[in-house]
Design a protein around this motif. Structure first.
Motif, PDB file in Angstrom:
ATOM      1  N   LYS A  35      -8.458   0.121  -9.655  1.00 49.37           N
ATOM      2  CA  LYS A  35      -8.061  -1.046  -9.574  1.00 49.37           C
ATOM      3  C   LYS A  35      -6.620  -0.915  -9.234  1.00 49.37           C
ATOM      4  O   LYS A  35      -5.691  -0.134  -9.516  1.00 49.37           O
ATOM      5  CB  LYS A  35      -7.986  -1.572 -11.079  1.00 49.37           C
ATOM      6  N   PHE A  36      -6.232  -2.036  -8.294  1.00 53.86           N
ATOM      7  CA  PHE A  36      -4.919  -2.437  -7.595  1.00 53.86           C
ATOM      8  C   PHE A  36      -3.965  -3.215  -8.536  1.00 53.86           C
ATOM      9  O   PHE A  36      -4.554  -4.457  -8.537  1.00 53.86           O
ATOM     10  CB  PHE A  36      -5.060  -2.677  -6.295  1.00 53.86           C
ATOM     11  N   THR A  67       4.742  -8.580   3.299  1.00 52.37           N
ATOM     12  CA  THR A  67       4.142  -7.812   2.085  1.00 52.37           C
ATOM     13  C   THR A  67       3.835  -8.313   0.901  1.00 52.37           C
ATOM     14  O   THR A  67       2.884  -8.116   0.222  1.00 52.37           O
ATOM     15  CB  THR A  67       5.280  -6.492   1.903  1.00 52.37           C
ATOM     16  N   GLU A  68       4.597  -9.417   0.570  1.00 55.13           N
ATOM     17  CA  GLU A  68       4.348 -10.289  -0.787  1.00 55.13           C
ATOM     18  C   GLU A  68       2.955 -11.027  -0.537  1.00 55.13           C
ATOM     19  O   GLU A  68       2.064 -11.088  -1.357  1.00 55.13           O
ATOM     20  CB  GLU A  68       5.477 -11.167  -0.971  1.00 55.13           C
ATOM     21  N   ASN A  69       2.835 -11.539   0.671  1.00 51.78           N
ATOM     22  CA  ASN A  69       1.534 -12.179   1.219  1.00 51.78           C
ATOM     23  C   ASN A  69       0.374 -11.261   0.871  1.00 51.78           C
ATOM     24  O   ASN A  69      -0.726 -11.616   0.587  1.00 51.78           O
ATOM     25  CB  ASN A  69       1.676 -12.945   2.592  1.00 51.78           C
ATOM     26  N   PHE A  70       0.551  -9.971   1.618  1.00 54.59           N
ATOM     27  CA  PHE A  70      -0.404  -8.833   1.588  1.00 54.59           C
ATOM     28  C   PHE A  70      -0.700  -8.533   0.240  1.00 54.59           C
ATOM     29  O   PHE A  70      -2.198  -8.593  -0.267  1.00 54.59           O
ATOM     30  CB  PHE A  70       0.164  -7.792   2.325  1.00 54.59           C
ATOM     31  N   TRP A  71      -0.014  -8.313  -0.741  1.00 50.84           N
ATOM     32  CA  TRP A  71      -0.448  -7.749  -2.143  1.00 50.84           C
ATOM     33  C   TRP A  71      -0.898  -8.972  -2.801  1.00 50.84           C
ATOM     34  O   TRP A  71      -1.874  -8.808  -3.725  1.00 50.84           O
ATOM     35  CB  TRP A  71       0.762  -7.052  -2.816  1.00 50.84           C
ATOM     36  N   CYS A  72      -0.570 -10.314  -2.600  1.00 51.77           N
ATOM     37  CA  CYS A  72      -1.094 -11.216  -3.341  1.00 51.77           C
ATOM     38  C   CYS A  72      -2.653 -11.511  -3.155  1.00 51.77           C
ATOM     39  O   CYS A  72      -3.499 -11.785  -3.945  1.00 51.77           O
ATOM     40  CB  CYS A  72      -0.369 -12.768  -3.026  1.00 51.77           C
ATOM     41  N   ARG A  73      -3.141 -11.101  -1.736  1.00 50.05           N
ATOM     42  CA  ARG A  73      -4.401 -11.417  -1.348  1.00 50.05           C
ATOM     43  C   ARG A  73      -5.292 -10.024  -1.674  1.00 50.05           C
ATOM     44  O   ARG A  73      -6.483 -10.409  -1.829  1.00 50.05           O
ATOM     45  CB  ARG A  73      -4.502 -11.297   0.170  1.00 50.05           C
ATOM     46  N   HIS A  74      -4.756  -9.088  -1.870  1.00 52.49           N
ATOM     47  CA  HIS A  74      -5.345  -7.867  -2.189  1.00 52.49           C
ATOM     48  C   HIS A  74      -5.311  -7.244  -3.711  1.00 52.49           C
ATOM     49  O   HIS A  74      -6.193  -6.404  -4.045  1.00 52.49           O
ATOM     50  CB  HIS A  74      -4.873  -6.751  -1.318  1.00 52.49           C
ATOM     51  N   VAL A  75      -4.555  -7.717  -4.550  1.00 54.44           N
ATOM     52  CA  VAL A  75      -4.477  -7.125  -5.692  1.00 54.44           C
ATOM     53  C   VAL A  75      -5.225  -7.495  -6.673  1.00 54.44           C
ATOM     54  O   VAL A  75      -6.059  -8.458  -6.552  1.00 54.44           O
ATOM     55  CB  VAL A  75      -2.879  -7.614  -6.454  1.00 54.44           C
ATOM     56  N   ASP A  76      -5.594  -6.691  -7.769  1.00 57.02           N
ATOM     57  CA  ASP A  76      -6.682  -6.957  -8.702  1.00 57.02           C
ATOM     58  C   ASP A  76      -5.855  -7.658  -9.854  1.00 57.02           C
ATOM     59  O   ASP A  76      -6.767  -8.549 -10.494  1.00 57.02           O
ATOM     60  CB  ASP A  76      -7.314  -5.715  -9.176  1.00 57.02           C
ATOM     61  N   LYS A  77      -4.963  -7.180 -10.301  1.00 58.41           N
ATOM     62  CA  LYS A  77      -4.022  -7.919 -11.184  1.00 58.41           C
ATOM     63  C   LYS A  77      -2.664  -7.620 -11.022  1.00 58.41           C
ATOM     64  O   LYS A  77      -2.295  -6.662 -10.478  1.00 58.41           O
ATOM     65  CB  LYS A  77      -4.497  -7.176 -12.778  1.00 58.41           C
ATOM     66  N   VAL A  78      -1.804  -8.966 -11.424  1.00 61.46           N
ATOM     67  CA  VAL A  78      -0.503  -8.916 -11.616  1.00 61.46           C
ATOM     68  C   VAL A  78      -0.179  -9.167 -13.028  1.00 61.46           C
ATOM     69  O   VAL A  78      -0.533  -9.739 -13.651  1.00 61.46           O
ATOM     70  CB  VAL A  78      -0.012 -10.129 -10.811  1.00 61.46           C
ATOM     71  N   VAL A  79       1.038  -7.706 -13.175  1.00 55.92           N
ATOM     72  CA  VAL A  79       1.636  -7.882 -14.520  1.00 55.92           C
ATOM     73  C   VAL A  79       3.092  -8.392 -14.224  1.00 55.92           C
ATOM     74  O   VAL A  79       3.646  -7.624 -13.506  1.00 55.92           O
ATOM     75  CB  VAL A  79       1.662  -6.886 -15.270  1.00 55.92           C
TER      76      VAL A  79
END
Length: 313
Positions: A35-36, A67-79
């Motif tokens: 998981k990312f 980069t922010e847009n990238f991880w927002c689209r691909h991440v499984d969870k954000v803490v």
């Protein structure tokens, strides 16, 4: 390859101030099937744009925005330690049910491992107490974000009003020399700048104070929330806090452990100091106890770790 797979992680967490580490983290998740998870401390590129006045067209800012847009689209969870950022992240591509706020925390037992103040600092505190002064303390960075000029202007008002108070500011930072110059310009005899002290002495220093202060700039950025470690140290000392903040959340208000006023408002800070001075020792102690109890209940890493694990599962 089989050996690598046997050591494959279940979760890969990208955690940094600015988010360029998401690329190797994302690549690793694709390689292992993990998981990312992205751990969000500060909003980048919004932070350097708001606090550093950087243009959104600066090449570095454009890179970080991509980069922010990238991880927002691909991440499984954000803490995140910032409670009000979910809607902001959704505007950059984050899907529903992927966000949780887990604030900064403490190891409660660390506060049992403290050191005495240096002889010089302890003697100073003892001397000022014996002279009948109320001690208001600040510890930490003397930077732009800390807006300590507001406290100095409030100290000037206290000096004009002849209040029996001394301000002790411990720490260093890029703004300290400017603050010392401002102290001289305002002819403040009630402000003392002190050098930094070891982390294990911070708790001892805080307990010597009658009240503690933390302030912020008035910035739109803070609508998304704040989670300062310094505030945890203050509250664990059992002392009341004056909090000069305009933000989306307010730990001092939630814990009922002091007085909150708008950011960068010296008049409001002065009024808060007067209110604090007017309280009895028992009333101030009650506020301080509220803060300590709140942090132990809500910010112990043992509690926060379970919260994160359950969310990521």
């Amino acid at each position: 390859m089989s050996y690598f797979k046997s050591l494959a992680p279940d979760v890969v967490i990208a955690s940094s101030t600015y988010p360029l580490d998401v690329y190797p983290a994302f690549k690793l998740t694709k390689k292992t099937g993990a998981k990312f998870v992205f751990e969000l401390h500060d909003l980048w590129p919004l932070s350097p744009m708001e606090l550093g006045q950087m243009s959104k067209y600066h090449p570095f800012i454009m890179l970080i925005q991509y980069t922010e847009n990238f991880w927002c689209r691909h991440v499984d969870k954000v803490v995140s330690i910032l409670p009000n950022t979910e809607d902001y992240l959704k505007r950059h591509g984050l899907a529903d049910n992927k966000f949780i706020c887990v604030p900064n925390g403490i190891v409660v037992e660390d506060y049992d491992i403290v050191e005495p103040l240096s002889v010089e600092y302890q003697e100073l505190c003892d001397k000022l107490h014996k002279q009948g002064f109320f001690l208001l303390g600040y510890t930490g960075a003397h930077g732009i974000a800390n807006a300590l000029h507001t406290l100095l202007y409030a100290a000037s008002k206290c000096q004009i009003a002849n209040l029996p108070i001394r301000f002790l500011l411990v720490g260093h930072g890029q703004e300290k020399e400017k603050l010392i110059l401002l102290q001289r310009k305002l002819k403040l005899s009630n402000v003392v700048f002190l050098d930094s002290i070891p982390k294990k002495q911070v708790h001892t220093f805080c307990k010597e104070m009658d009240c503690l202060y933390i302030g912020w700039q008035r910035k739109q950025l803070y609508q998304y929330g704040i989670s300062p470690n310094k505030l945890m140290d203050y509250m664990m000392s059992g002392k009341p806090v004056i909090h000069a903040v305009t933000a989306g959340n307010n730990l001092v208000r939630d814990a009922n452990c002091g007085i909150s006023v708008p950011a960068e408002d010296a008049g409001a800070v002065f009024e808060a100091i007067n209110k604090m001075l007017a309280l009895t020792q028992e009333e101030r102690q009650k506020l301080g106890n509220n803060g300590r109890e709140y942090v132990i209940k809500n910010h112990d890493y043992k509690f926060l770790a379970k919260k994160i694990i359950e969310f990521i599962k």
